[in-house]
Enzyme design. Sequence first.
Site, PDB file in Angstrom:
ATOM      1  N   LYS A 636       0.821  -1.218   0.000  1.00 22.30           N
ATOM      2  CA  LYS A 636       0.000   0.000   0.000  1.00 22.30           C
ATOM      3  C   LYS A 636       0.859   1.274   0.000  1.00 22.30           C
ATOM      4  O   LYS A 636       0.367   2.372  -0.157  1.00 22.30           O
ATOM      5  CB  LYS A 636      -0.962  -0.008   1.192  1.00 22.30           C
ATOM      6  CG  LYS A 636      -2.027  -1.106   1.066  1.00 22.30           C
ATOM      7  CD  LYS A 636      -2.998  -1.085   2.229  1.00 22.30           C
ATOM      8  CE  LYS A 636      -3.998  -2.237   2.151  1.00 22.30           C
ATOM      9  NZ  LYS A 636      -5.000  -2.084   1.090  1.00 22.30           N
ATOM     10  N   LYS A 745     -15.146   6.408  -0.868  1.00 20.16           N
ATOM     11  CA  LYS A 745     -15.616   7.225   0.259  1.00 20.16           C
ATOM     12  C   LYS A 745     -15.056   8.643   0.165  1.00 20.16           C
ATOM     13  O   LYS A 745     -15.744   9.622   0.469  1.00 20.16           O
ATOM     14  CB  LYS A 745     -15.199   6.572   1.580  1.00 20.16           C
ATOM     15  CG  LYS A 745     -15.753   5.169   1.775  1.00 20.16           C
ATOM     16  CD  LYS A 745     -14.996   4.412   2.865  1.00 20.16           C
ATOM     17  CE  LYS A 745     -15.308   2.933   2.799  1.00 20.16           C
ATOM     18  NZ  LYS A 745     -14.421   2.122   3.626  1.00 20.16           N
TER      19      LYS A 745
END
Length: 749
Positions: A636, A745
């Site tokens: 990530k 989101k």
Amino acid sequence: SSDLWFQQPSALHPSSSVTRRLSATMSTSSVWNASEAAFEMKRKSSFSLLDNTERPMPDTGDEHPAQMEKLWKLMSTYEPNDPDSIQKAFARHLEYSLACTRFNFTKQDAYRAAGLVLRDRLLESLNDTNAYYREQDVKRGYYLSAEYLIGRHMQNAIANLDLEKPFKDAFMGLGMELEELFHEEADPALGNGGLGRLAACFLDSMATMSLPCWGYGIRYSYGMFKQYIENGRQVERPDFWIGDGCPFEIPRPDITYPVRMYGHVEEGVDENGHWGLKWFGGEIIQAMAYDNPIPGFDTYNTNNLRLWRALPAKEFDLDAYSSANFTQAVEQRRRAEDLSAVLYPNDATYEGKELRLRQQYFFVCASLQDLLREFIKRPNYKWSELPDKVSVQMNDTHPTITVAEFMRLLVDVQRVGWDEAWDLTRKCCNYTNHTVMPEALEKWPVEMMERILPRHVQIIGEINRRWINELLEMYGDGPMIEKLSLFEEGEVKKIRMGNLAILGSNKVNGVAAIHTEIIKKETFPEYYRWCCDKGMPDKIVNMTNGVTQRRWIHCANPVLSSIFTKYLGSQKWLTDMTLLKGMLKFKEDPKLHVEWMAMKQGCKAKLAAYLKEHMDLDIDQDALIDIQIKRIHEYKRQLMNCLYVIHRYQTLKRMSPQERERMQKRVVLIGGKAASAYVNAKIIIKLIGNVSKVVNNDPETNRYLKFAFVPNYRVSAAEVLIPASDISEHISTAGTEASGTSNMKFVMN
């Protein structure tokens, strides 16, 4: 048993024998004996006695039916939802449910009482929804997931039930701010990252779409750890989220199933003289249900998330205690409760791996018993109808022992023939693959499986034998056989759970278009070739993940929600996001620009207050807010983000004061938890802390750049961070992120 508690023995048919058996069942701490077999799919209290018992008013001459009729009439109307009635219900629960006085109660007490008021309404809807499903004899979906990152219940439930205004008015009339009560709720710590959050969003969306779908999982006592940063390093502490009680969960001691582990398998004949294999001995764990109502938005529908708590079959060894052997006396209870104690125990050790396998089987076994029991309660059921009434979705590899357990329950317990059972299993089960990371495609040592689940290893072996024979006919002996086998040969022989899930499923889905193609071409290319050769190229399909705007805009950013509703003319966008395209015609409207910037500034002020309270960090609310919040993982690339901050800092240092004045002020925030055994991820957190110390304490540059690690990232923290962001970072190494729903989101806000 709960259906019959108020009936006289004369109302039971046949009264004497059923009553004797029922009372015997309810008077013991456990009705299961490890030395016996064939007790599956029988709930503890009812023990299947109630399946054929009618509930209509008995036609007898005594006064009892009239009492029941009156009770049913008393339960025939819904709780009123005007502010005055909500206040009365709140006062009643405060005193009679929580034993508080009107002169002495805390804000936490007020939250719990308000939660119970809300739960009353949720239960009405849940009961009516279940009754409607049974009446319509619907096909049911069952979502099996080891994680549910559901976040706080109260605000979302009030919004979905359309009770925002009456609840707000009711508590304002009592001198309380409803929002303050929301903050008293602990985040249910039942998940880790995107996989668990996706599961929670699915439950909300399925209820909103009035789909008859339930979730099944584990009621972890401690769940994901609380993350503290001490001397720059992550420290894990237990998160006992149920410590003060959760007013929304419903304990169901009447729904308790036996789960066997260890033991041995014996050949024998059943009562009908048929040969078969029986699993004996070992230990029995009780799985007790806790129900969590999941209300839909703008619908009467409320579905259920059923979580299982592990309990010992034998409560207490009195003989050992009486002999002053206190530790041994409670050993069985401790061992059982370990199963539902902690989400993702550290599996760096053999014991940790064994506990994870036991956890996974525990909740799968209880869930399948429960859903199959629901199916066979239907009058005149036929096993051929099972795929038309049951669909089981396995959320990643954690619940994939489902395939073998489904076969065991059908073949060993229900005496369905092997071929029919395998056909039913493959038609009912479906598998979602969430990752291409090899460590997430679980493989269990055969030796461990043989000790814990001896019958399942036999079943998997037989599935594999038939599978390999089919492959040999198609391809001959070659590399395809080794790749597609359910068993991995090597120094330690292992069972490939991903292969088992794909073989035993009707459909396999990836969670984004690119990810699905990676599954076909890189993760399971041999299996995809087999699908194509069999004329089933559509067995592996794409189902792009999503999130719910009801939580991530309407609850997390109510001002933005009101802007959308005002300009679009209704709240329909909360169930159809394509309607947000209607905002495009206002894109040049200066009035909207002013409202939008005011909304963003309000979100930044809320974030600034949060950072000050939790980290004693001061930020410039006019700065650009740059956020990366994900699990800490090398792929990530939080490390790369940190290197960028170092680069930006060094660039600022080389500038003159006049040049710095022309630079965009920036606050960079990184948040997320590192797995307790993941050393490199923990070192990245330490590096972020070290860099932030240098950056934030440099008087020449700290007006233009702030950097911080936000500890204990969770849903409620995300609801503060996401609306305040100007830039969000989604920089995972290409091809490694299955879906990455957090980007959705952020862009919503």
